[in-house]
Scaffold this motif. Structure first.
Motif, PDB file in Angstrom:
ATOM      1  N   GLY A  66      44.869  30.134  39.961  1.00  0.00           N
ATOM      2  CA  GLY A  66      45.553  31.366  39.602  1.00  0.00           C
ATOM      3  C   GLY A  66      47.061  31.157  39.685  1.00  0.00           C
ATOM      4  O   GLY A  66      47.534  30.347  40.491  1.00  0.00           O
TER       5      GLY A  66
ATOM      6  N   THR B 195      51.220  34.092  36.001  1.00  0.00           N
ATOM      7  CA  THR B 195      50.909  34.636  34.679  1.00  0.00           C
ATOM      8  C   THR B 195      49.408  34.841  34.471  1.00  0.00           C
ATOM      9  O   THR B 195      49.023  35.587  33.590  1.00  0.00           O
ATOM     10  CB  THR B 195      51.459  33.705  33.576  1.00  0.00           C
ATOM     11  N   THR B 196      48.584  34.169  35.269  1.00  0.00           N
ATOM     12  CA  THR B 196      47.144  34.427  35.273  1.00  0.00           C
ATOM     13  C   THR B 196      46.813  34.853  36.699  1.00  0.00           C
ATOM     14  O   THR B 196      46.315  34.064  37.504  1.00  0.00           O
ATOM     15  CB  THR B 196      46.345  33.169  34.848  1.00  0.00           C
ATOM     16  N   ALA B 197      47.132  36.117  36.996  1.00  0.00           N
ATOM     17  CA  ALA B 197      47.070  36.609  38.382  1.00  0.00           C
ATOM     18  C   ALA B 197      45.627  36.811  38.824  1.00  0.00           C
ATOM     19  O   ALA B 197      44.840  37.436  38.130  1.00  0.00           O
ATOM     20  CB  ALA B 197      47.830  37.931  38.485  1.00  0.00           C
ATOM     21  N   LEU B 198      45.283  36.246  39.960  1.00  0.00           N
ATOM     22  CA  LEU B 198      43.935  36.348  40.518  1.00  0.00           C
ATOM     23  C   LEU B 198      44.047  36.718  41.990  1.00  0.00           C
ATOM     24  O   LEU B 198      45.152  36.761  42.547  1.00  0.00           O
ATOM     25  CB  LEU B 198      43.208  35.000  40.377  1.00  0.00           C
TER      26      LEU B 198
ATOM     27  N   ASP C 250      45.238  38.380  30.541  1.00  0.00           N
ATOM     28  CA  ASP C 250      46.241  38.108  31.579  1.00  0.00           C
ATOM     29  C   ASP C 250      47.095  39.343  31.855  1.00  0.00           C
ATOM     30  O   ASP C 250      47.503  39.569  33.006  1.00  0.00           O
ATOM     31  CB  ASP C 250      47.107  36.906  31.197  1.00  0.00           C
TER      32      ASP C 250
ATOM     33  N   ARG D  11      44.755  41.331  33.947  1.00  0.00           N
ATOM     34  CA  ARG D  11      44.681  40.791  35.314  1.00  0.00           C
ATOM     35  C   ARG D  11      45.907  41.207  36.131  1.00  0.00           C
ATOM     36  O   ARG D  11      45.791  41.577  37.302  1.00  0.00           O
ATOM     37  CB  ARG D  11      44.594  39.256  35.269  1.00  0.00           C
ATOM     38  N   ALA D  12      47.095  41.117  35.529  1.00  0.00           N
ATOM     39  CA  ALA D  12      48.314  41.480  36.257  1.00  0.00           C
ATOM     40  C   ALA D  12      48.267  42.934  36.695  1.00  0.00           C
ATOM     41  O   ALA D  12      48.673  43.269  37.817  1.00  0.00           O
ATOM     42  CB  ALA D  12      49.536  41.214  35.380  1.00  0.00           C
TER      43      ALA D  12
ATOM     44  N   VAL E 256      45.545  43.127  39.643  1.00  0.00           N
ATOM     45  CA  VAL E 256      45.974  42.549  40.921  1.00  0.00           C
ATOM     46  C   VAL E 256      47.015  43.460  41.574  1.00  0.00           C
ATOM     47  O   VAL E 256      46.992  43.683  42.796  1.00  0.00           O
ATOM     48  CB  VAL E 256      46.515  41.121  40.723  1.00  0.00           C
TER      49      VAL E 256
ATOM     50  N   GLY F  85      36.610  39.361  37.419  1.00  0.00           N
ATOM     51  CA  GLY F  85      37.820  39.266  36.618  1.00  0.00           C
ATOM     52  C   GLY F  85      39.005  38.654  37.317  1.00  0.00           C
ATOM     53  O   GLY F  85      39.971  38.248  36.663  1.00  0.00           O
ATOM     54  N   LEU F  86      38.981  38.550  38.656  1.00  0.00           N
ATOM     55  CA  LEU F  86      40.171  38.100  39.375  1.00  0.00           C
ATOM     56  C   LEU F  86      39.877  36.861  40.208  1.00  0.00           C
ATOM     57  O   LEU F  86      40.367  36.698  41.325  1.00  0.00           O
ATOM     58  CB  LEU F  86      40.718  39.248  40.240  1.00  0.00           C
ATOM     59  N   THR F  87      39.076  35.970  39.637  1.00  0.00           N
ATOM     60  CA  THR F  87      38.690  34.714  40.279  1.00  0.00           C
ATOM     61  C   THR F  87      38.409  33.702  39.175  1.00  0.00           C
ATOM     62  O   THR F  87      38.204  34.082  38.023  1.00  0.00           O
ATOM     63  CB  THR F  87      37.409  34.930  41.127  1.00  0.00           C
TER      64      THR F  87
ATOM     65  N   LEU G 206      38.312  26.726  37.249  1.00  0.00           N
ATOM     66  CA  LEU G 206      39.473  26.364  38.065  1.00  0.00           C
ATOM     67  C   LEU G 206      39.018  25.499  39.234  1.00  0.00           C
ATOM     68  O   LEU G 206      37.815  25.311  39.435  1.00  0.00           O
ATOM     69  CB  LEU G 206      40.151  27.631  38.598  1.00  0.00           C
TER      70      LEU G 206
ATOM     71  N   THR H 177      40.022  26.348  42.355  1.00  0.00           N
ATOM     72  CA  THR H 177      40.057  27.195  43.549  1.00  0.00           C
ATOM     73  C   THR H 177      38.645  27.548  43.993  1.00  0.00           C
ATOM     74  O   THR H 177      37.745  27.710  43.185  1.00  0.00           O
ATOM     75  CB  THR H 177      40.834  28.494  43.257  1.00  0.00           C
TER      76      THR H 177
END
Lengths: 346, 346, 346, 346
Positions: free
Chosen positions: A105, A108-111, B268, B271-272, B275, C102-104, C111, C113
């Motif tokens: 993350g 710009t690709t917030a996770l 994205d 997502r922003a 978050v 959506g946030l992972t 990824l 992570t």
């Protein structure tokens, strides 16, 4: 040929394209030898240094410049021929920066996932053998990679009064992060403001395509560059019709024509590179859009540049050897002329 | 309460966020009544006018401002409460601009297809009934739509010395193009430079979510706005812990908390927004990340703002009525205070 | 009206659209009352249950069906009117599934992570008050949310012989995950194979737009649905011209016309919804493409459905009240007829 | 070595991966010589033929297969070594298909712009010189390009009971459209169903990276392929630890290890290729994730495969020469063994 040497003082670096007063004025035809600091501002030197414990001051990706090119006007094409790139230190470093890179993350690709751990790799340069020996924290693996120096960042002041950080690529160039930006390459950029105001930096001792983890083998660099200008009025297609400056950066070396598209998502960066190459093939060969589209579809290479910066960059790359020589060369043959001039400098 | 009136002269408009000297200095607590020109610079007035035959001078999306807010420092939060938005002309216009809009190739999604035809629609305002009657070139259809005024653009000077055109949205605000930016809404923006340097413009007499064709019912607007400031040191979570300024714009009205994410691809931007809302719910209710993530997943609305600008904007929107009142209100209750102050102005 | 009741045995569920023999044959005009298991196969019942310790057997998102509709042929339109949705258990559950949401990082956005921690929330239904009281592991927060039942999944067998899992949405419907799939809504789907072979499931006791964490308040559901068919030959625009079946699912309730676009990136799902709504407005009002594009731009709402499944789903939503009544109603007025028929069933 | 020859009858082609009964059973170790029809079903032969006037029957991208591999079980790895690819006709064709290709609106990127014009290019094969002379409708330009045969499509039956058209790539392989699928390459695919059920087709006489216009130089092909199997229980990392089958297709030739990621947006296809290569480098060298991430970042190439199909495909490509030989070879050295066996076949 006289070569102007520039080694910025610590506070002379620029951190944006646009918005900075010129460091120096240069003339078309002139050669420059430019010292550039590395992307971390020289702050990371050992595997114990990471960005969170070694804050770079006053920013990331310091640029050497900007240079005001005499006579450059909006709509002209600035041609920068990279004569040579030589490491200016005997170590380069790559480091995992929290929330930066292609497989985590990011801003710009917030996770919600935590950052990957920080870690730094130091690459020791063997100048004679032109290799880089990696030093892993774990010591578990050793490898020597070929030195292949390139510049992450080359750009001019943007259009429409914009000022962009040196971390982002765009139609003005900037942080393109393509391994093709190396000795022997000519970079063509549309001039957006009087004097063009170009700068460069972010030397990489080598980089994979995509720059996956976010940082290359970052290192201070001595770059010799020839500056030239193609005036708007001189721009012509192969049939002599007037042409206009590139919409996005173009590159040329002895073997390839290349265009660099930027943007997000990655398919849009790719589309920008492809549309620009369709246009270039039309200019070089007098084709219509559909024939140029067809030709590119069968001969084009498409190496990625970066998929980690705030905007991505992708290349369309056409091998000259696959096609007949065009009736008139790109930009009036400036690449060949600069290539020739470069011989006197090395 | 005294209201400062500002009606810019033709050459006083700003076309960027950042990079422009302040038009005027204001104090926190002050009320402004601002006249803004429409996105086309007032150049399109009839269905015969299109952007290719009526060049707007000297740019698109003129902004009224920037205003320097006394005492605003980086890290503070600027609160702008929109008291009222009133159309300043009796017609608004929407127009198809070549290579702009969501269902065509564009500068950022470059294709080989030709542009859609140009066409302009004029909307005639009936002030008494607060409706807009559309005038179609074809005359084939008639409809009266409710007037629902909003601002496309509200923003501050960006961080890191950047200057961005008024066509792009970002973490500094800018061309967000959300129908939620309307009378009764408070907009919270992180201050990036001394004085914040905010400006606004791009009035829309109404707009659908997504702004599909690229332009809303664009019109000159008279905006009454209350300016306030929450200093960095005053920012607190519900438990009294220090908090920091929003990473991306937040909005509040009497019924909703909202966050605005920007970027590309659209997921994205989404997502922003998500978050940031997870973070806001944590601050308001003392939840951990995962509980806030869960809560948002079951109560959040997700209306799109624009999918047509150089960066997209998406909202996370939480109805206050679904949740218990938080122990302490957002930003110390500034929205309610400004809402109350606004009563004295209308 | 007779209502056919179907409560599948444990091994009778379908896990794909297409590729499954019909569970039962139904006639156009018939009413069905369908019991559907929850997305976890009923495996998660307490906050101690997570997917890694309670493997659902034999799959996720079990579907009730498929139903073969007598007389349905490719090119026809299947109309499914949701009469009522009633929770079939007194608890619903939401759970964080590793590498889903959506946030992972996920299977589709791979990824390095690690996954977010697993956690399950149980929602206790109060049938009388029609509320859901959330039970948090931490106990830190309590809230009662309104019951708003919907179906995550409604679809037919895909075209071109494809078989798709019940986890993915597409032009055949499937896992659309929009809160608009609720009592009072008619869903229109293009028939791709003889008999249509529709199925439904994935009941949600409520869901936010976007389904951010990947799962709604998942629960077993009793759905009463009216089945109808519009034959290809009957499809007409407002001017009586022949029309063809929707390219992507359409929804209608008393207040809105809606289209559901699916795909990735999210802007492509949005584009699909917008292009289909432009087409629908043309059919309803006899407009050309550009006037329909304009109209949608000023009146459309754009709520997201899901941004978490292997393909995303976005809606274009037009309030009927903003526009004049069309000369002839959508699909020959089938929604109003089914709405009327539904009164006899509740 | 005996070579089994298969030349399907016109009605024997498959148009999906999965959902088709096996054409024939083969044993691991066996060699096949397979005739495949071109992507247009052989329907386009002259520059006057376009898809709208020459409907391919009964579908696009006919596949030769599927082949049931004796003993193949889910979790095993199917290894297909391409021994040779020889054009089976003396002309190949490329054609612009309406709403298909990278620089136009498409079914998956729906826009309101009309399709690009249809046009077909015929390429005449000179077998002796191994060149392709393009025939342009306009006659304006002539060029001879090198013959570089490859297969657009190689795949197995998907997991989870899915059936996918031969137009889409995925983790099961399918329409990957990478120039790397050529003679000398071994393709590794995870087996999802008993017998694997692989098929191949979509021969290209040459293709640029990205396949920009949507079609390569499409041509009937004779492919000689060696079939092998690595059982799940034999999969090992360099340290002897158990490993599992690839999550997405892997390729190997004498000079490179390659992984193929698929999906949309393009960065997600790229991420899938990169994560899989990080995993492969871990398996080959016993590195941890972060060291493998670093290594890939400095040595990886990233050529695009296609940016035009319903899902995109991108490659991570590591030159073996840059790295030390791993302690144990990939998949127990199957590539080298098949390469050796291939010598006896040519």
């Amino acid at each position: 040929m006289e070569v102007v040497e520039v080694h910025p003082a610590p506070l002379q670096y620029a951190y944006t394209f646009g918005g900075v007063a010129p460091l120096r004025t240069v003339r078309p035809g002139q050669a420059l030898r430019l010292w550039s600091e590395d992307a971390f501002g020289g702050g990371l030197r050992t595997t114990a240094d990471v960005t969170s414990n070694t804050p770079p001051a006053p920013g990331l990706n310091p640029q050497t410049g900007p240079f005001l090119v005499e006579g450059a006007r909006p709509g002209d094409v600035l041609a920068l021929h990279l004569v040579s790139l030589e490491p200016a230190r005997d170590t380069g470093v790559s480091s995992l920066v929290p929330f930066f890179g292609g497989l985590t993350g990011t801003d710009t690709t917030a996770l919600l996932t935590p950052p990957l751990p920080e870690r730094t790799w130091v690459y020791h340069l063997d100048s004679a053998r032109r290799t880089l020996a990696v030093e892993l924290t774990s010591g578990a693996f050793s490898v020597e990679l070929p030195l292949e120096p390139m510049l992450g960042t080359v750009g001019v002041a943007p259009a429409a009064g914009e000022v962009r950080t040196s971390l982002v690529p765009g139609v003005f160039g900037g942080n393109l992060d393509t391994p093709q930006m190396r000795a022997g390459t000519t970079c063509y950029l549309r001039v957006n403001v009087e004097g063009a105001l170009f700068s460069l930096g972010d030397g990489h001792y080598r980089q994979g395509e995509g720059e996956t983890c976010g940082t290359a083998v970052e290192g201070a660099m001595t770059t010799t560059v020839l500056v030239d200008l193609v005036e708007a009025g001189e721009l012509r297609t192969t049939t002599g019709a007037p042409a206009s400056a590139p919409a996005t950066p173009r590159l040329e070396d002895d073997e390839h024509w290349m265009t660099v598209g930027t943007g997000r998502p990655l398919e849009d960066a790719w589309r920008a590179s492809q549309v620009e190459m369709v246009r270039w093939l039309r200019e070089l060969y007098g084709l219509d859009d559909l024939d140029a589209y067809q030709l590119l579809s069968q001969v084009g290479l498409a190496p990625l540049a970066n998929v980690v910066d705030p905007a991505y960059a992708a290349l369309a790359k056409v091998p000259k050897a696959l096609l007949p020589a065009p009736a008139s060369r790109a930009f009036g043959g400036v690449h060949a002329r600069l290539r020739e001039a470069a011989r006197t400098l090395r």
